[in-house]
Scaffold this motif. Structure first.
Motif, PDB file in Angstrom:
ATOM      1  N   GLU A 174       3.698  18.084   1.963  1.00 44.97           N
ATOM      2  CA  GLU A 174       2.988  17.005   1.284  1.00 44.97           C
ATOM      3  C   GLU A 174       3.036  17.264  -0.210  1.00 44.97           C
ATOM      4  OE1 GLU A 174      -1.538  15.481   1.339  1.00 44.97           O
ATOM      5  OE2 GLU A 174      -0.572  15.645   3.315  1.00 44.97           O
ATOM      6  N   ILE A 175       3.447  16.248  -0.980  1.00 45.36           N
ATOM      7  CA  ILE A 175       3.525  16.381  -2.433  1.00 45.36           C
ATOM      8  C   ILE A 175       2.870  15.167  -3.085  1.00 45.36           C
ATOM      9  CG2 ILE A 175       5.640  17.775  -2.316  1.00 45.36           C
ATOM     10  CD1 ILE A 175       7.195  15.310  -3.259  1.00 45.36           C
ATOM     11  N   SER A 176       2.655  15.286  -4.372  1.00 49.83           N
ATOM     12  CA  SER A 176       2.086  14.185  -5.149  1.00 49.83           C
ATOM     13  C   SER A 176       3.213  13.351  -5.754  1.00 49.83           C
ATOM     14  CB  SER A 176       1.207  14.723  -6.279  1.00 49.83           C
ATOM     15  OG  SER A 176       0.113  15.420  -5.749  1.00 49.83           O
ATOM     16  N   VAL A 177       2.934  12.095  -5.993  1.00 47.44           N
ATOM     17  CA  VAL A 177       3.898  11.231  -6.677  1.00 47.44           C
ATOM     18  C   VAL A 177       4.160  11.841  -8.044  1.00 47.44           C
ATOM     19  CG1 VAL A 177       4.245   8.941  -7.694  1.00 47.44           C
ATOM     20  CG2 VAL A 177       3.174   9.157  -5.448  1.00 47.44           C
ATOM     21  N   PRO A 178       5.442  12.028  -8.396  1.00 46.12           N
ATOM     22  CA  PRO A 178       5.750  12.617  -9.712  1.00 46.12           C
ATOM     23  C   PRO A 178       5.210  11.743 -10.840  1.00 46.12           C
ATOM     24  CG  PRO A 178       7.713  12.501  -8.330  1.00 46.12           C
ATOM     25  CD  PRO A 178       6.639  11.732  -7.639  1.00 46.12           C
TER      26      PRO A 178
ATOM     27  N   VAL B 215      -0.546   9.557   2.766  1.00 48.18           N
ATOM     28  CA  VAL B 215      -1.343  10.198   3.820  1.00 48.18           C
ATOM     29  C   VAL B 215      -2.810   9.813   3.648  1.00 48.18           C
ATOM     30  CG1 VAL B 215      -2.085  12.426   4.764  1.00 48.18           C
ATOM     31  CG2 VAL B 215       0.316  12.089   4.103  1.00 48.18           C
ATOM     32  N   GLU B 216      -3.296   9.852   2.404  1.00 52.70           N
ATOM     33  CA  GLU B 216      -4.672   9.452   2.130  1.00 52.70           C
ATOM     34  C   GLU B 216      -4.907   7.986   2.493  1.00 52.70           C
ATOM     35  OE1 GLU B 216      -5.312  10.360  -2.006  1.00 52.70           O
ATOM     36  OE2 GLU B 216      -4.979  12.501  -1.661  1.00 52.70           O
ATOM     37  N   ASP B 217      -3.851   7.180   2.389  1.00 51.45           N
ATOM     38  CA  ASP B 217      -3.946   5.748   2.696  1.00 51.45           C
ATOM     39  C   ASP B 217      -3.840   5.475   4.197  1.00 51.45           C
ATOM     40  OD1 ASP B 217      -4.118   2.980   1.846  1.00 51.45           O
ATOM     41  OD2 ASP B 217      -1.961   2.815   2.233  1.00 51.45           O
TER      42      ASP B 217
ATOM     43  N   ALA C 273      11.481  15.249   4.971  1.00 59.27           N
ATOM     44  CA  ALA C 273      10.444  16.273   5.115  1.00 59.27           C
ATOM     45  C   ALA C 273       9.200  15.972   4.286  1.00 59.27           C
ATOM     46  CB  ALA C 273      11.013  17.638   4.725  1.00 59.27           C
ATOM     47  N   VAL C 274       9.373  15.259   3.188  1.00 61.28           N
ATOM     48  CA  VAL C 274       8.274  15.011   2.251  1.00 61.28           C
ATOM     49  C   VAL C 274       7.359  13.901   2.766  1.00 61.28           C
ATOM     50  CG1 VAL C 274       7.780  14.012  -0.023  1.00 61.28           C
ATOM     51  CG2 VAL C 274       9.477  15.829   0.200  1.00 61.28           C
ATOM     52  N   ARG C 275       6.061  14.103   2.553  1.00 65.41           N
ATOM     53  CA  ARG C 275       5.059  13.055   2.719  1.00 65.41           C
ATOM     54  C   ARG C 275       4.282  13.019   1.410  1.00 65.41           C
ATOM     55  NH1 ARG C 275       7.877  13.317   6.299  1.00 65.41           N
ATOM     56  NH2 ARG C 275       7.513  13.170   8.529  1.00 65.41           N
ATOM     57  N   TYR C 276       4.191  11.848   0.804  1.00 67.21           N
ATOM     58  CA  TYR C 276       3.425  11.728  -0.424  1.00 67.21           C
ATOM     59  C   TYR C 276       1.942  11.683  -0.097  1.00 67.21           C
ATOM     60  CZ  TYR C 276       7.574  11.364  -3.235  1.00 67.21           C
ATOM     61  OH  TYR C 276       8.741  11.667  -3.865  1.00 67.21           O
ATOM     62  N   ASP C 277       1.179  12.471  -0.838  1.00 63.23           N
ATOM     63  CA  ASP C 277      -0.253  12.614  -0.567  1.00 63.23           C
ATOM     64  C   ASP C 277      -0.997  11.280  -0.581  1.00 63.23           C
ATOM     65  OD1 ASP C 277      -0.018  12.288  -3.347  1.00 63.23           O
ATOM     66  OD2 ASP C 277      -1.314  13.989  -3.839  1.00 63.23           O
ATOM     67  N   ILE C 278      -0.633  10.380  -1.491  1.00 62.34           N
ATOM     68  CA  ILE C 278      -1.360   9.107  -1.552  1.00 62.34           C
ATOM     69  C   ILE C 278      -1.095   8.239  -0.325  1.00 62.34           C
ATOM     70  CG2 ILE C 278      -1.601   9.102  -4.053  1.00 62.34           C
ATOM     71  CD1 ILE C 278       0.653   7.064  -4.216  1.00 62.34           C
TER      72      ILE C 278
ATOM     73  N   THR D 262       0.845  -1.197   0.000  1.00 60.34           N
ATOM     74  CA  THR D 262       0.000   0.000   0.000  1.00 60.34           C
ATOM     75  C   THR D 262       0.883   1.250   0.000  1.00 60.34           C
ATOM     76  OG1 THR D 262      -0.084   0.272   2.400  1.00 60.34           O
ATOM     77  CG2 THR D 262      -1.713  -1.242   1.394  1.00 60.34           C
ATOM     78  N   PRO D 263       0.327   2.390  -0.417  1.00 62.72           N
ATOM     79  CA  PRO D 263       1.098   3.625  -0.366  1.00 62.72           C
ATOM     80  C   PRO D 263       1.618   3.951   1.043  1.00 62.72           C
ATOM     81  CG  PRO D 263      -0.776   3.943  -1.804  1.00 62.72           C
ATOM     82  CD  PRO D 263      -0.948   2.592  -1.143  1.00 62.72           C
ATOM     83  N   ALA D 264       0.826   3.688   2.072  1.00 61.55           N
ATOM     84  CA  ALA D 264       1.287   3.957   3.442  1.00 61.55           C
ATOM     85  C   ALA D 264       2.475   3.066   3.806  1.00 61.55           C
ATOM     86  CB  ALA D 264       0.139   3.749   4.437  1.00 61.55           C
ATOM     87  N   GLU D 265       2.459   1.820   3.361  1.00 65.13           N
ATOM     88  CA  GLU D 265       3.587   0.916   3.637  1.00 65.13           C
ATOM     89  C   GLU D 265       4.829   1.334   2.857  1.00 65.13           C
ATOM     90  OE1 GLU D 265       0.927  -3.057   4.624  1.00 65.13           O
ATOM     91  OE2 GLU D 265       1.536  -2.692   2.554  1.00 65.13           O
ATOM     92  N   ILE D 266       4.641   1.751   1.619  1.00 68.37           N
ATOM     93  CA  ILE D 266       5.765   2.218   0.809  1.00 68.37           C
ATOM     94  C   ILE D 266       6.384   3.448   1.455  1.00 68.37           C
ATOM     95  CG2 ILE D 266       6.385   3.236  -1.429  1.00 68.37           C
ATOM     96  CD1 ILE D 266       4.130   1.438  -2.638  1.00 68.37           C
TER      97      ILE D 266
END
Length: 169
Positions: free
Chosen positions: A164-168, A76-78, A69-74, A47-51
């Motif tokens: 928080e950023i999105s996966v490129p 956090v949503e997961d 510092a970065v947290r990927y939005d997917i 899952t995105p949270a596990e990754i």
């Protein structure tokens, strides 16, 4: 760490974190990098949270301030919360058995990339399928390589605020 980079980023402002970084100096590699990024986050069994948990654990080991510092939005949503991130860093037992197995594998991978000892292998087998274990190993090679690249190129500040950023893509 020095905030003066050894390599300057291209003078572009595409809005894509990767294209606007020093990696943008070698644009012919970017489509492949971005395809791999999407495959790691969207196509694998974890899952995105596990990754994200594995990525953040790696960032702490490597000392990549930006990666930490970065947290990927997917993720956090997961469901990846700062409470889980703090538990991972403090190792205070606030993680599930599955999360603990992921963190333990990351530590093992980074310190001694050999066959896990029987205790760790048993924990991995209980918590992760073989496919998930392979995915975890592959994403560690990816995250570790690129975070080391970022640190080696220099220009890393001493600290950064959480963002928080999105996966490129």
């Amino acid at each position: 760490m020095s905030i003066k980079p050894r390599v300057q980023s291209p003078r572009s402002d595409t809005g894509n974190l990767i294209r606007d970084s020093a990696l943008g100096l070698v644009p012919e590699t970017l489509p492949h990098y971005l395809q791999l990024t999407v495959a790691i986050w969207d196509k694998g069994p974890l899952t995105p949270a596990e990754i994200e948990l594995a990525r953040l654990r790696n960032a702490g080991h490597v000392g990549c301030v930006m990666c930490q510092a970065v947290r990927y939005d997917i993720a956090v949503e997961d469901g990846l919360s700062e409470e889980v991130v703090s538990s991972m860093r403090a190792e205070d037992g606030g993680l599930t058995a599955r999360q603990q197995s992921i963190v333990r594998f990351v530590d093992h991978y980074l310190h001694n990339p050999s066959k896990p000892d029987p205790e760790l292998q048993t924990a991995l087998d209980e918590q992760l399928s073989e496919v998930e274990q392979v995915h975890l190993a592959l994403l560690m090679a990816y995250f570790n390589g690129f975070s080391r690249c970022a640190v080696a190129l220099g220009g890393m500040p001493d600290s950064m605020p959480r963002m928080e950023i999105s996966v490129p893509r």
